[in-house]
Design a protein around this motif. Structure first.
Motif, PDB file in Angstrom:
ATOM      1  N   ILE A 108      35.259 -14.524 -15.322  1.00 29.14           N
ATOM      2  CA  ILE A 108      34.813 -15.888 -15.037  1.00 29.14           C
ATOM      3  C   ILE A 108      33.813 -15.896 -13.884  1.00 29.14           C
ATOM      4  CG2 ILE A 108      36.979 -16.827 -15.907  1.00 29.14           C
ATOM      5  CD1 ILE A 108      37.839 -17.386 -13.071  1.00 29.14           C
ATOM      6  N   HIS A 109      33.926 -14.936 -12.967  1.00 30.48           N
ATOM      7  CA  HIS A 109      32.949 -14.842 -11.872  1.00 30.48           C
ATOM      8  C   HIS A 109      31.653 -14.212 -12.370  1.00 30.48           C
ATOM      9  CE1 HIS A 109      36.134 -16.020  -9.106  1.00 30.48           C
ATOM     10  NE2 HIS A 109      36.917 -15.143  -9.720  1.00 30.48           N
ATOM     11  N   ALA A 110      31.754 -13.345 -13.376  1.00 19.85           N
ATOM     12  CA  ALA A 110      30.530 -12.814 -13.991  1.00 19.85           C
ATOM     13  C   ALA A 110      29.779 -13.917 -14.730  1.00 19.85           C
ATOM     14  CB  ALA A 110      30.885 -11.676 -14.944  1.00 19.85           C
ATOM     15  N   TRP A 111      30.506 -14.762 -15.481  1.00 21.99           N
ATOM     16  CA  TRP A 111      29.859 -15.892 -16.158  1.00 21.99           C
ATOM     17  C   TRP A 111      29.168 -16.797 -15.129  1.00 21.99           C
ATOM     18  CZ3 TRP A 111      29.689 -14.021 -20.604  1.00 21.99           C
ATOM     19  CH2 TRP A 111      30.785 -13.625 -21.359  1.00 21.99           C
ATOM     20  N   ALA A 112      29.852 -17.033 -13.981  1.00 17.97           N
ATOM     21  CA  ALA A 112      29.275 -17.918 -12.960  1.00 17.97           C
ATOM     22  C   ALA A 112      27.992 -17.334 -12.390  1.00 17.97           C
ATOM     23  CB  ALA A 112      30.289 -18.154 -11.843  1.00 17.97           C
ATOM     24  N   ALA A 113      27.933 -16.010 -12.202  1.00 12.76           N
ATOM     25  CA  ALA A 113      26.706 -15.402 -11.689  1.00 12.76           C
ATOM     26  C   ALA A 113      25.561 -15.566 -12.677  1.00 12.76           C
ATOM     27  CB  ALA A 113      26.954 -13.916 -11.405  1.00 12.76           C
ATOM     28  N   LEU A 114      25.850 -15.426 -13.974  1.00 13.25           N
ATOM     29  CA  LEU A 114      24.802 -15.617 -14.978  1.00 13.25           C
ATOM     30  C   LEU A 114      24.305 -17.054 -15.007  1.00 13.25           C
ATOM     31  CD1 LEU A 114      26.197 -13.528 -17.993  1.00 13.25           C
ATOM     32  CD2 LEU A 114      24.803 -12.772 -16.063  1.00 13.25           C
ATOM     33  N   ARG A 115      25.161 -17.986 -14.646  1.00 16.49           N
ATOM     34  CA  ARG A 115      24.775 -19.400 -14.695  1.00 16.49           C
ATOM     35  C   ARG A 115      24.053 -19.845 -13.431  1.00 16.49           C
ATOM     36  NH1 ARG A 115      22.901 -23.521 -14.476  1.00 16.49           N
ATOM     37  NH2 ARG A 115      23.575 -25.562 -15.257  1.00 16.49           N
ATOM     38  N   TYR A 116      24.526 -19.427 -12.247  1.00 15.68           N
ATOM     39  CA  TYR A 116      24.017 -20.008 -11.013  1.00 15.68           C
ATOM     40  C   TYR A 116      22.974 -19.126 -10.304  1.00 15.68           C
ATOM     41  CZ  TYR A 116      27.771 -23.396 -11.519  1.00 15.68           C
ATOM     42  OH  TYR A 116      28.589 -24.388 -11.985  1.00 15.68           O
ATOM     43  N   VAL A 117      22.987 -17.821 -10.513  1.00 18.35           N
ATOM     44  CA  VAL A 117      21.967 -16.962  -9.882  1.00 18.35           C
ATOM     45  C   VAL A 117      21.360 -16.031 -10.930  1.00 18.35           C
ATOM     46  CG1 VAL A 117      22.899 -17.076  -7.540  1.00 18.35           C
ATOM     47  CG2 VAL A 117      23.831 -15.402  -9.143  1.00 18.35           C
ATOM     48  N   PRO A 118      20.876 -16.565 -12.045  1.00 17.84           N
ATOM     49  CA  PRO A 118      20.377 -15.686 -13.111  1.00 17.84           C
ATOM     50  C   PRO A 118      19.129 -14.908 -12.714  1.00 17.84           C
ATOM     51  CG  PRO A 118      19.810 -17.971 -13.583  1.00 17.84           C
ATOM     52  CD  PRO A 118      20.707 -17.992 -12.393  1.00 17.84           C
ATOM     53  N   HIS A 119      18.353 -15.403 -11.748  1.00 18.83           N
ATOM     54  CA  HIS A 119      17.117 -14.736 -11.364  1.00 18.83           C
ATOM     55  C   HIS A 119      17.357 -13.401 -10.669  1.00 18.83           C
ATOM     56  CE1 HIS A 119      18.498 -17.026  -7.896  1.00 18.83           C
ATOM     57  NE2 HIS A 119      17.791 -16.210  -7.116  1.00 18.83           N
ATOM     58  N   ARG A 120      18.609 -13.143 -10.218  1.00 15.01           N
ATOM     59  CA  ARG A 120      18.921 -11.884  -9.559  1.00 15.01           C
ATOM     60  C   ARG A 120      19.753 -10.941 -10.426  1.00 15.01           C
ATOM     61  NH1 ARG A 120      18.724 -11.405  -4.113  1.00 15.01           N
ATOM     62  NH2 ARG A 120      19.158  -9.227  -4.639  1.00 15.01           N
ATOM     63  N   ILE A 121      20.078 -11.362 -11.635  1.00 18.02           N
ATOM     64  CA  ILE A 121      20.954 -10.565 -12.496  1.00 18.02           C
ATOM     65  C   ILE A 121      20.105  -9.830 -13.527  1.00 18.02           C
ATOM     66  CG2 ILE A 121      22.996 -10.559 -13.950  1.00 18.02           C
ATOM     67  CD1 ILE A 121      23.513 -11.548 -11.132  1.00 18.02           C
ATOM     68  N   ALA A 122      20.234  -8.506 -13.567  1.00 12.77           N
ATOM     69  CA  ALA A 122      19.517  -7.707 -14.569  1.00 12.77           C
ATOM     70  C   ALA A 122      20.237  -7.707 -15.910  1.00 12.77           C
ATOM     71  CB  ALA A 122      19.357  -6.271 -14.068  1.00 12.77           C
ATOM     72  N   GLY A 123      21.551  -7.772 -15.894  1.00 14.79           N
ATOM     73  CA  GLY A 123      22.339  -7.769 -17.128  1.00 14.79           C
ATOM     74  C   GLY A 123      23.818  -7.865 -16.784  1.00 14.79           C
ATOM     75  N   ALA A 124      24.637  -8.030 -17.807  1.00 17.21           N
ATOM     76  CA  ALA A 124      26.068  -8.226 -17.598  1.00 17.21           C
ATOM     77  C   ALA A 124      26.862  -7.335 -18.537  1.00 17.21           C
ATOM     78  CB  ALA A 124      26.455  -9.693 -17.813  1.00 17.21           C
ATOM     79  N   ALA A 125      27.948  -6.780 -18.004  1.00 17.70           N
ATOM     80  CA  ALA A 125      28.929  -6.032 -18.788  1.00 17.70           C
ATOM     81  C   ALA A 125      30.275  -6.707 -18.596  1.00 17.70           C
ATOM     82  CB  ALA A 125      28.989  -4.575 -18.335  1.00 17.70           C
ATOM     83  N   VAL A 126      30.890  -7.151 -19.679  1.00 17.16           N
ATOM     84  CA  VAL A 126      32.148  -7.883 -19.621  1.00 17.16           C
ATOM     85  C   VAL A 126      33.152  -7.173 -20.524  1.00 17.16           C
ATOM     86  CG1 VAL A 126      33.252 -10.129 -19.807  1.00 17.16           C
ATOM     87  CG2 VAL A 126      30.805  -9.994 -19.313  1.00 17.16           C
ATOM     88  N   TRP A 179      23.179  -5.489 -11.714  1.00 15.37           N
ATOM     89  CA  TRP A 179      24.048  -5.734 -12.855  1.00 15.37           C
ATOM     90  C   TRP A 179      25.387  -6.262 -12.364  1.00 15.37           C
ATOM     91  CZ3 TRP A 179      23.062  -4.479 -18.163  1.00 15.37           C
ATOM     92  CH2 TRP A 179      21.796  -3.938 -18.384  1.00 15.37           C
ATOM     93  N   VAL A 180      26.055  -7.056 -13.190  1.00 12.75           N
ATOM     94  CA  VAL A 180      27.359  -7.595 -12.840  1.00 12.75           C
ATOM     95  C   VAL A 180      28.375  -7.134 -13.883  1.00 12.75           C
ATOM     96  CG1 VAL A 180      26.942  -9.772 -14.073  1.00 12.75           C
ATOM     97  CG2 VAL A 180      28.663  -9.683 -12.272  1.00 12.75           C
ATOM     98  N   LEU A 181      29.553  -6.734 -13.386  1.00  9.36           N
ATOM     99  CA  LEU A 181      30.626  -6.237 -14.245  1.00  9.36           C
ATOM    100  C   LEU A 181      31.862  -7.097 -14.048  1.00  9.36           C
ATOM    101  CD1 LEU A 181      32.036  -4.102 -16.064  1.00  9.36           C
ATOM    102  CD2 LEU A 181      32.488  -2.794 -13.977  1.00  9.36           C
ATOM    103  N   GLY A 182      32.365  -7.689 -15.131  1.00  2.98           N
ATOM    104  CA  GLY A 182      33.564  -8.505 -15.051  1.00  2.98           C
ATOM    105  C   GLY A 182      34.619  -8.019 -16.025  1.00  2.98           C
TER     106      GLY A 182
END
Length: 539
Positions: free
Chosen positions: A282-300, A273-276
């Motif tokens: 903006i770095h959380a958004w970038a992770a969702l865009r460029y490495v989405p296959h490794r992201i389980a979910g996002a909390a912003v 999971w990524v927390l921004g």
């Protein structure tokens, strides 16, 4: 007879009055009588200096009434007026001399500096749009420049108030971070808290916001809460911040892969999971865009977007720019147009070697709950330590890079993260195939959950930003928080942290029990093998 005739003729030539009589007629009667060529004063009284006449006394009194003596103030005013006129004439003279000697086509100065000055002038010509139509830029901008210098001087003088509280100095701390080496040779500093890697149910990667460091993570989060949910929290320093090496030419793409390499290096083998928070979003958004296959979910939390995003509506633009402070607007503008000038502002604020109020350093205003929180000793100690770690390297470059990343083209839009179906029909053969069969389609965007928390009393993030995010990402779960500010929901709030974890991970299940989980996995694998063996036997 002849004598009488001559006298008569001379009288006719002279006329009735002689020249002395003509002169006497032009002035008032003073009591002096002219007869012939001699003048007599017999009609005047004898002169007595000790007893002036009544007429002289009256004249003297009248003169004193009409012409009072000048005061010191009037004399000083006249002197200053004369001095200013002299300085003005001197300036005009110097200007004429410069125009006739220095500012000519044949002069050495113009030949050497004419080209660079012309290029700089052409780049700054857009500033003339802010002037009224009847103002000459050559006259207006020097005046604006000198007024700006005077204003800075006045602010500097006002800042040295004897009644102001003592300002704390920024302290230097010895290195304390764990570091990994990235594929390009750089080192990335990180900090992990919570359950160990082999017992973590969930791994949470947290890039920090502007003027922060790896020490932030989730400010004030309790270790027992992380263990209750089985969470491993990994926060890290962005390039050039804290103890991380700078990146020669970083962007949001390189930021996403730095996060991915860190996850691999610390043993996160599955999705994370990524927390921004705030600028870190903006770095959380970038992770969702460029490495989405490794992201389980996002909390912003309190997300930031590009204030110059071209897809924003006029209402969203008006909200964002109308609610921002003038100083923040100026910093946005400088980051987009003249980023090198940001170094001047940063050197005088958080890189000056002294601590300051968070709202002044961040150019934001605070709501009621934020004011109460930031005035506490707990927040102040945390804030000072986090800033000291952030500015450890004393370099303005990473901060300027971070400001530029927010206001420049990201290389993608938030709308690209929305789940959508894309069919590939480019080329003649895929088009012919689509005539008799279904076109090859796949889901694009980020397929995992996105949770957003936004305080409705947040004075740092304009409501137009969350409105834009809700419009372009209708699939995101937006949690609007009444009466919460920019800091009050995320900093030192146990109930808020529990709410975030419950929303992301569900009911707390504690850390993984390795033996039990391995037994469950073996059992499931054994059942699958038995099922395959049975199928092959039946066949």
């Amino acid at each position: 007879m002849a004598v009488g005739s001559v006298s008569k003729i001379m009288a006719e030539v002279r006329g009735a009055n002689t020249w002395r009589e003509e002169l006497a007629s032009l002035v008032e009667d003073t009591g002096i009588l002219y007869t012939g060529e001699a003048a007599t004063f017999s009609s005047l009284p004898p002169f007595n200096p000790e007893k002036p006449t009544a007429m002289a006394a009256a004249v003297s009194e009248t003169d004193h009434e009409t012409e009072p003596p000048e005061t010191l103030k009037e004399q000083v005013t006249e002197f200053l007026k004369s001095w200013c006129e002299m300085v003005l004439e001197l300036g005009r003279g110097c200007r004429d001399i410069l125009q006739q000697t220095v500012v000519t086509e044949d002069s050495f100065v113009v030949q050497k500096l004419g080209g660079p000055v012309a290029r700089v002038s052409s780049r700054l010509r857009f500033l003339n749009e802010f002037l009224p139509e009847d103002r000459d830029p050559v006259h207006a901008w020097p005046v604006i420049f000198f007024v700006f210098i005077l204003a800075l001087s006045a602010l500097n003088l006002n800042g040295h108030d004897g009644l102001a509280p003592a300002v704390k100095k920024v302290l230097f701390h010895p290195p304390s971070a764990s570091r990994i080496q990235l594929p390009d040779g750089r080192h990335l500093a990180y900090r992990e808290i919570g359950v160990p890697a082999d017992k973590a149910r969930f791994s949470l990667m947290a890039p920090h916001s502007f003027l922060s460091s790896r020490l932030a993570g989730i400010p004030g989060v309790k270790i027992p809460l992380l263990e209750e949910f089985g969470v491993r929290l990994v926060s890290y320093d962005l390039p050039g911040f804290g103890e991380s090496d700078p990146h020669p030419s970083r962007n949001l793409n390189s930021s996403a892969f730095d996060m991915l390499h860190l996850a691999d290096a610390v043993g996160v083998n599955d999705k994370f999971w990524v927390l921004g928070y705030s600028g870190g979003s903006i770095h959380a958004w970038a992770a969702l865009r460029y490495v989405p296959h490794r992201i389980a979910g996002a909390a912003v939390v309190a997300p930031m977007i590009n204030p110059y995003e071209p897809s924003m509506t006029k209402e969203e633009m008006r909200s964002i720019w109308g609610e921002s402070l003038p100083r923040r607007k100026l910093l946005y503008y400088l980051a987009r147009r003249l980023p090198k000038l940001l170094s001047f502002f940063y050197r005088r604020s958080f890189l000056s070697g002294k601590h300051g109020r968070i709202e002044k350093l961040m150019s934001v205003s605070l709501g009621r709950r934020d004011e109460i929180l930031t005035e506490g000793a707990t927040f102040e100690d945390f804030w000072h330590r986090d800033v000291e770690e952030s500015v450890r390297q004393g370099n303005t470059k990473p901060f300027i890079e971070e400001a530029i990343l927010q206001v420049s083209n990201w290389g993608f839009s938030l709308a690209d993260l929305q789940v959508q179906r894309k069919c590939y029909r480019n080329g003649i053969f895929p088009w012919l195939k689509s005539l008799y069969s279904q076109a090859e389609c796949e889901l694009a965007g980020f397929l995992g959950p996105i949770h957003i928390w936004q305080g409705m009393d947040d004075q740092a993030v304009p409501q137009g930003m969350i409105g834009h995010i809700s419009r372009v990402l209708p699939g995101a779960n937006v949690h609007k928080l009444p009466n919460e500010g920019h800091f009050s929901f995320f900093f030192f709030c146990d109930e808020c942290h529990r709410q975030i974890f419950s929303t992301l991970f569900g009911s707390p299940q504690g850390p993984l029990e390795q033996a039990t989980d391995e037994g469950e996995i073996l059992s499931e694998g054994y059942m699958e093998e038995q099922s395959l063996a049975t199928d092959s036997t039946n066949k």
